[in-house]
Enzyme design. Structure first.
Site, PDB file in Angstrom:
ATOM      1  N   GLU A 192      24.242  28.096  -0.452  1.00 37.45           N
ATOM      2  CA  GLU A 192      24.993  28.219  -1.718  1.00 37.45           C
ATOM      3  C   GLU A 192      24.748  29.588  -2.374  1.00 37.45           C
ATOM      4  O   GLU A 192      25.651  30.160  -2.980  1.00 37.45           O
ATOM      5  CB  GLU A 192      24.629  27.059  -2.645  1.00 37.45           C
ATOM      6  N   ALA A 235      17.081  24.390  -1.859  1.00 38.87           N
ATOM      7  CA  ALA A 235      16.323  24.126  -3.083  1.00 38.87           C
ATOM      8  C   ALA A 235      14.959  23.570  -2.678  1.00 38.87           C
ATOM      9  O   ALA A 235      14.805  23.013  -1.587  1.00 38.87           O
ATOM     10  CB  ALA A 235      17.075  23.120  -3.945  1.00 38.87           C
ATOM     11  N   GLU A 249      22.603  18.305   2.454  1.00 37.24           N
ATOM     12  CA  GLU A 249      22.204  17.470   1.310  1.00 37.24           C
ATOM     13  C   GLU A 249      22.483  15.980   1.491  1.00 37.24           C
ATOM     14  O   GLU A 249      21.686  15.153   1.057  1.00 37.24           O
ATOM     15  CB  GLU A 249      22.874  17.965   0.020  1.00 37.24           C
ATOM     16  N   GLY A 254      20.836  24.909  -0.853  1.00 35.70           N
ATOM     17  CA  GLY A 254      20.876  25.950  -1.886  1.00 35.70           C
ATOM     18  C   GLY A 254      20.831  27.362  -1.305  1.00 35.70           C
ATOM     19  O   GLY A 254      21.348  28.293  -1.915  1.00 35.70           O
TER      20      GLY A 254
HETATM   21  C1  LIG Z   1      21.361  21.729  -4.837  1.00 40.23           C
HETATM   22  C2  LIG Z   1      20.620  22.121  -3.623  1.00 40.23           C
HETATM   23  C3  LIG Z   1      19.994  21.155  -2.859  1.00 40.23           C
HETATM   24  C4  LIG Z   1      19.231  21.540  -1.657  1.00 40.23           C
HETATM   25  O1  LIG Z   1      19.193  22.697  -1.278  1.00 40.23           O
HETATM   26  S1  LIG Z   1      18.418  20.302  -0.868  1.00 40.23           S
HETATM   27  C5  LIG Z   1      17.501  21.110   0.421  1.00 40.23           C
HETATM   28  C6  LIG Z   1      18.377  21.453   1.574  1.00 40.23           C
HETATM   29  N1  LIG Z   1      17.582  22.013   2.619  1.00 40.23           N
HETATM   30  C7  LIG Z   1      17.033  21.280   3.601  1.00 40.23           C
HETATM   31  O2  LIG Z   1      17.166  20.071   3.659  1.00 40.23           O
HETATM   32  C8  LIG Z   1      16.221  22.012   4.658  1.00 40.23           C
HETATM   33  C9  LIG Z   1      14.771  21.584   4.617  1.00 40.23           C
HETATM   34  N2  LIG Z   1      14.006  22.249   5.648  1.00 40.23           N
HETATM   35  C10 LIG Z   1      14.088  21.918   6.950  1.00 40.23           C
HETATM   36  O3  LIG Z   1      14.852  21.066   7.363  1.00 40.23           O
HETATM   37  C11 LIG Z   1      13.178  22.622   7.916  1.00 40.23           C
HETATM   38  O4  LIG Z   1      12.185  23.263   7.175  1.00 40.23           O
HETATM   39  C12 LIG Z   1      13.887  23.671   8.775  1.00 40.23           C
HETATM   40  C13 LIG Z   1      14.843  22.997   9.753  1.00 40.23           C
HETATM   41  C14 LIG Z   1      14.649  24.669   7.904  1.00 40.23           C
HETATM   42  C15 LIG Z   1      12.810  24.474   9.583  1.00 40.23           C
HETATM   43  O5  LIG Z   1      11.981  23.595  10.277  1.00 40.23           O
HETATM   44  P1  LIG Z   1      10.603  24.146  10.907  1.00 40.23           P
HETATM   45  O6  LIG Z   1      10.864  25.382  11.676  1.00 40.23           O
HETATM   46  O7  LIG Z   1       9.972  22.982  11.633  1.00 40.23           O
HETATM   47  O8  LIG Z   1       9.700  24.571   9.661  1.00 40.23           O
HETATM   48  P2  LIG Z   1       8.980  23.600   8.607  1.00 40.23           P
HETATM   49  O9  LIG Z   1       7.575  23.350   9.075  1.00 40.23           O
HETATM   50  O10 LIG Z   1       9.813  22.413   8.287  1.00 40.23           O
HETATM   51  O11 LIG Z   1       8.960  24.546   7.299  1.00 40.23           O
HETATM   52  C16 LIG Z   1       7.970  25.541   7.047  1.00 40.23           C
HETATM   53  C17 LIG Z   1       7.408  25.278   5.644  1.00 40.23           C
HETATM   54  O12 LIG Z   1       8.460  25.463   4.725  1.00 40.23           O
HETATM   55  C18 LIG Z   1       8.578  24.301   3.912  1.00 40.23           C
HETATM   56  N3  LIG Z   1       9.988  24.095   3.541  1.00 40.23           N
HETATM   57  C19 LIG Z   1      11.069  24.241   4.309  1.00 40.23           C
HETATM   58  N4  LIG Z   1      12.187  23.964   3.632  1.00 40.23           N
HETATM   59  C20 LIG Z   1      11.790  23.630   2.377  1.00 40.23           C
HETATM   60  C21 LIG Z   1      12.487  23.232   1.206  1.00 40.23           C
HETATM   61  N5  LIG Z   1      13.821  23.163   1.175  1.00 40.23           N
HETATM   62  N6  LIG Z   1      11.759  22.943   0.127  1.00 40.23           N
HETATM   63  C22 LIG Z   1      10.418  23.036   0.123  1.00 40.23           C
HETATM   64  N7  LIG Z   1       9.699  23.429   1.217  1.00 40.23           N
HETATM   65  C23 LIG Z   1      10.390  23.711   2.317  1.00 40.23           C
HETATM   66  C24 LIG Z   1       8.076  23.182   4.776  1.00 40.23           C
HETATM   67  O13 LIG Z   1       7.673  22.085   3.990  1.00 40.23           O
HETATM   68  C25 LIG Z   1       6.916  23.841   5.478  1.00 40.23           C
HETATM   69  O14 LIG Z   1       5.822  23.889   4.583  1.00 40.23           O
HETATM   70  P3  LIG Z   1       4.359  23.433   5.069  1.00 40.23           P
HETATM   71  O15 LIG Z   1       3.976  24.467   6.095  1.00 40.23           O
HETATM   72  O16 LIG Z   1       3.526  23.520   3.838  1.00 40.23           O
HETATM   73  O17 LIG Z   1       4.484  22.078   5.657  1.00 40.23           O
END
Ligand code: A1D88
Length: 269
Positions: free
Chosen positions: A125, A76, A145, A122
């Site tokens: 999911e 998400a 999460e 998500g």
């Molecule tokens: C009910 C549901 C709830 C949920 O789903 S809660 C969310 C669960 N997901 C997460 O916690 C994962 C979040 N993301 C990460 O941990 C990391 O990403 C990764 C390990 C997947 C990849 O890391 P890396 O390769 O270093 O890439 P990066 O620079 O973190 O990401 C590239 C761009 O993508 C954006 N991004 C990644 N995941 C999300 C997200 N879940 N929501 C919003 N943005 C996201 C970042 O911020 C960044 O963007 P910019 O280049 O502008 O800094």
């Protein structure tokens, strides 16, 4: 006048995904690669719209969901989650995701998630709402999460234990760890692992496409409807749906083809 009742499929102009159908396979591609296909409200709404399109598209016989860029979907949208003001708006947000994924889970055709890169939160999911999952080597799957002070809210606490069992699901949910494709295969979280997720998903889709379309829909319906019921009730549903399947032209063709030692030609009738 002749065209008065002709069915015209309306496909909305999507901003964050692409929809195409080729040889019976509907391909939905999430297109927000700059955010690793994070599922914003807009993306969720378009997923609901595309589910409606798939359900109505007579050309779509198997659907594959995948992501463009480095990931399937990294969850998400955390910017939107950060802006959730109170438990009520957060609950509505979970209900939105749940409803969209329920629509995908209820599609009358087999669905496959083709996972490469990250399928987290998500994103996983969404993959769990599909019938089958195929992962590329190097894919990373998880429900992180609790590390954010949240719980999975788009169906993960329900679909994951139903798929892989309570103990294994709680391992992933409590630790929030990422599992790689091989471990995901061992856990039963994915059905196949290949070099390329989309190619592997297409191979699987082609195998499915050889079978009778109505039988596929009825088999899925039987599994889905039986899930929440006790065995005796669920078996009654199975017998009813077996009855429907046996009344199709395709059943006659399938059996005739077997007896004539030739491949069947199914018409979906
Ligand atoms: C009910 C549901 C709830 C949920 O789903 S809660 C969310 C669960 N997901 C997460 O916690 C994962 C979040 N993301 C990460 O941990 C990391 O990403 C990764 C390990 C997947 C990849 O890391 P890396 O390769 O270093 O890439 P990066 O620079 O973190 O990401 C590239 C761009 O993508 C954006 N991004 C990644 N995941 C999300 C997200 N879940 N929501 C919003 N943005 C996201 C970042 O911020 C960044 O963007 P910019 O280049 O502008 O800094």
């Amino acid at each position: 006048m002749e065209h008065e009742h002709e069915f015209v499929l309306e496909i909305p102009e999507f901003q964050h995904l692409a929809y195409e159908v080729e040889e019976g396979i509907a391909l939905v591609t999430l297109k927000r690669p700059e955010a690793l296909n994070a599922l914003s409200r807009e993306v969720l709404e378009e997923l609901a719209q595309v589910a409606e399109v798939i359900a109505q598209d007579p050309e779509a016989r198997v659907a594959i969901f995948r992501g463009e860029g480095r990931a399937f979907a990294a969850g998400a949208d955390l910017k939107e989650i950060a802006a959730l003001k109170d438990p009520f708006t957060a609950r509505e947000y979970a209900l939105l995701g749940q409803q969209v994924f329920a629509e995908i889970a209820a599609l009358p055709i087999p669905t496959i998630a083709a996972i490469h890169g990250y399928a987290l939160g998500g994103g996983l999911e969404l993959a769990l709402a599909c019938d089958l999952r195929v992962a590329a080597k190097g894919a990373k799957l998880g429900l992180p999460e609790v590390g954010l002070g949240l719980i999975p809210g788009f169906g993960g606490t329900q679909r994951l234990p139903r798929l892989i069992g309570r103990g294994r699901a709680l391992d992933l949910i409590f630790t929030g760890r990422h599992v790689d494709a091989e471990e995901a295969l061992m856990l039963g979280l994915v059905n196949r692992v290949g070099e390329d997720a989309l190619e592997e998903a297409k191979k699987l889709a082609q195998k499915i496409l050889k079978n009778a379309p109505i039988a596929l829909a009825l088999a899925k319906e039987s599994v889905v409807r039986g899930e929440g019921l006790d065995l005796a009730e669920a078996l009654e549903i199975e017998a009813d749906l077996f009855g429907y399947a046996a009344a199709t032209e395709d059943m006659k063709e399938g059996v005739r083809a077997f007896l004539e030692k030739r491949p069947p030609v199914f018409k979906g009738e």
